[in-house]
Design a protein around this motif. Structure first.
Motif, PDB file in Angstrom:
ATOM      1  N   SER A  10       0.785  -1.169  -0.047  1.00  0.00           N
ATOM      2  CA  SER A  10      -0.088  -0.068  -0.122  1.00  0.00           C
ATOM      3  C   SER A  10       0.686   1.316   0.115  1.00  0.00           C
ATOM      4  O   SER A  10       0.515   2.109  -0.520  1.00  0.00           O
ATOM      5  CB  SER A  10      -0.962   0.179   1.098  1.00  0.00           C
ATOM      6  OG  SER A  10      -1.878  -1.173   1.058  1.00  0.00           O
ATOM      7  N   GLN A  11       1.787   1.351   0.867  1.00  0.00           N
ATOM      8  CA  GLN A  11       2.732   2.305   0.908  1.00  0.00           C
ATOM      9  C   GLN A  11       3.623   2.465  -0.437  1.00  0.00           C
ATOM     10  O   GLN A  11       3.656   3.803  -0.919  1.00  0.00           O
ATOM     11  CB  GLN A  11       3.787   2.191   1.942  1.00  0.00           C
ATOM     12  CG  GLN A  11       3.215   2.339   3.494  1.00  0.00           C
ATOM     13  CD  GLN A  11       4.470   2.056   4.432  1.00  0.00           C
ATOM     14  OE1 GLN A  11       4.937   0.734   4.299  1.00  0.00           O
ATOM     15  NE2 GLN A  11       4.470   2.963   5.296  1.00  0.00           N
ATOM     16  N   TRP A  62      -4.131   9.202   3.126  1.00  0.00           N
ATOM     17  CA  TRP A  62      -3.985   7.804   3.405  1.00  0.00           C
ATOM     18  C   TRP A  62      -2.517   7.423   3.522  1.00  0.00           C
ATOM     19  O   TRP A  62      -2.344   7.029   4.436  1.00  0.00           O
ATOM     20  CB  TRP A  62      -4.386   7.294   2.113  1.00  0.00           C
ATOM     21  CG  TRP A  62      -4.482   5.701   2.003  1.00  0.00           C
ATOM     22  CD1 TRP A  62      -4.292   4.730   3.030  1.00  0.00           C
ATOM     23  CD2 TRP A  62      -4.628   4.820   0.806  1.00  0.00           C
ATOM     24  NE1 TRP A  62      -4.382   3.446   2.686  1.00  0.00           N
ATOM     25  CE2 TRP A  62      -4.614   3.589   1.231  1.00  0.00           C
ATOM     26  CE3 TRP A  62      -4.912   5.183  -0.540  1.00  0.00           C
ATOM     27  CZ2 TRP A  62      -4.629   2.446   0.446  1.00  0.00           C
ATOM     28  CZ3 TRP A  62      -4.929   4.043  -1.353  1.00  0.00           C
ATOM     29  CH2 TRP A  62      -5.108   2.758  -0.882  1.00  0.00           C
ATOM     30  N   ARG A  63      -1.558   8.231   2.768  1.00  0.00           N
ATOM     31  CA  ARG A  63      -0.135   7.961   2.870  1.00  0.00           C
ATOM     32  C   ARG A  63       0.466   8.253   4.185  1.00  0.00           C
ATOM     33  O   ARG A  63       1.157   7.635   5.028  1.00  0.00           O
ATOM     34  CB  ARG A  63       0.721   8.680   1.881  1.00  0.00           C
ATOM     35  CG  ARG A  63       1.885   8.485   1.882  1.00  0.00           C
ATOM     36  CD  ARG A  63       2.530   7.325   0.949  1.00  0.00           C
ATOM     37  NE  ARG A  63       3.968   7.172   1.548  1.00  0.00           N
ATOM     38  CZ  ARG A  63       5.170   7.573   0.951  1.00  0.00           C
ATOM     39  NH1 ARG A  63       4.934   8.436  -0.446  1.00  0.00           N
ATOM     40  NH2 ARG A  63       6.211   7.108   1.005  1.00  0.00           N
ATOM     41  N   LEU A  66      -0.803   5.859   6.909  1.00  0.00           N
ATOM     42  CA  LEU A  66      -0.190   4.633   6.820  1.00  0.00           C
ATOM     43  C   LEU A  66       1.243   4.633   7.437  1.00  0.00           C
ATOM     44  O   LEU A  66       1.855   3.778   7.992  1.00  0.00           O
ATOM     45  CB  LEU A  66       0.010   4.163   5.339  1.00  0.00           C
ATOM     46  CG  LEU A  66      -0.991   3.083   4.795  1.00  0.00           C
ATOM     47  CD1 LEU A  66      -0.920   2.849   3.433  1.00  0.00           C
ATOM     48  CD2 LEU A  66      -1.441   1.937   5.829  1.00  0.00           C
TER      49      LEU A  66
END
Length: 180
Positions: A10-11, A62-63, A66
């Motif tokens: 995801s990252q 989101w980043r 995370l």
């Protein structure tokens, strides 16, 4: 507990998606120069710029979440304290610019008196009256941050390539898709 050696998938996705969005948004900014003032294509380009800017804002959020939850891999012990500090400062600058750009873009749109529209799916009207002087100042800050992110991201990319080709460490590969 084992040290984290690579970013999550995801990252990695967000890293490359944000890169692509920044390049696209920068390109859209200059797309209007191909059309005469008042051409409907210019409005379409800015609607796309705003929509992709809102997507950038969502991906940045989101980043950041995370990064807070998953963290980041440790920097190699072979890196000098100066290199480690430079890496941390560079990442902080990238995150700061990635947050500032969409915030300033949203404020710019609203201070111009326009609504935010996300690809026509929903619209958020300006919560306050238009203020051209404030819009000009915000536009200048937005442009400064846009140019700043290109510079900082360029240095970031050069540092990653230096680590990959000169130092031959894993700094670059831990952000590449498919690497473990």
């Amino acid at each position: 507990m084992a040290a984290i050696t690579t970013y999550t998938s995801s990252q990695k996705f967000l890293h490359w998606a944000l890169f692509a969005l920044v390049v696209l948004l920068y390109g859209l900014t200059f797309g209007e120069e191909f059309y005469p003032r008042g051409d409907p294509a210019v409005d379409a380009i800015w609607r796309l710029h705003i929509s992709f800017g809102l997507l950038l804002a969502a991906f940045v959020l989101w980043r950041v979440v995370l990064r807070g939850v998953k963290g980041a891999p440790e920097l190699p012990a072979e890196m000098s304290p100066l290199e480690q500090t430079a890496a941390k400062v560079g990442h902080f600058a990238l995150y700061a610019l990635l947050v500032a750009l969409p915030v300033l873009g949203i404020l710019l749109t609203w201070f111009r008196g326009d609504s935010l529209s996300f690809f026509g799916l929903f619209t958020v009207p300006a919560p306050f009256a238009a203020d051209r002087a404030a819009a000009r100042t915000i536009r200048e800050l937005h442009e400064l941050c846009a140019n700043g992110i290109l510079i900082v991201a360029g240095i970031h990319a050069l540092a990653a390539l230096y680590h990959h080709f000169i130092r031959r460490d894993t700094i670059l590969t831990r952000m590449l898709p498919g690497s473990r």
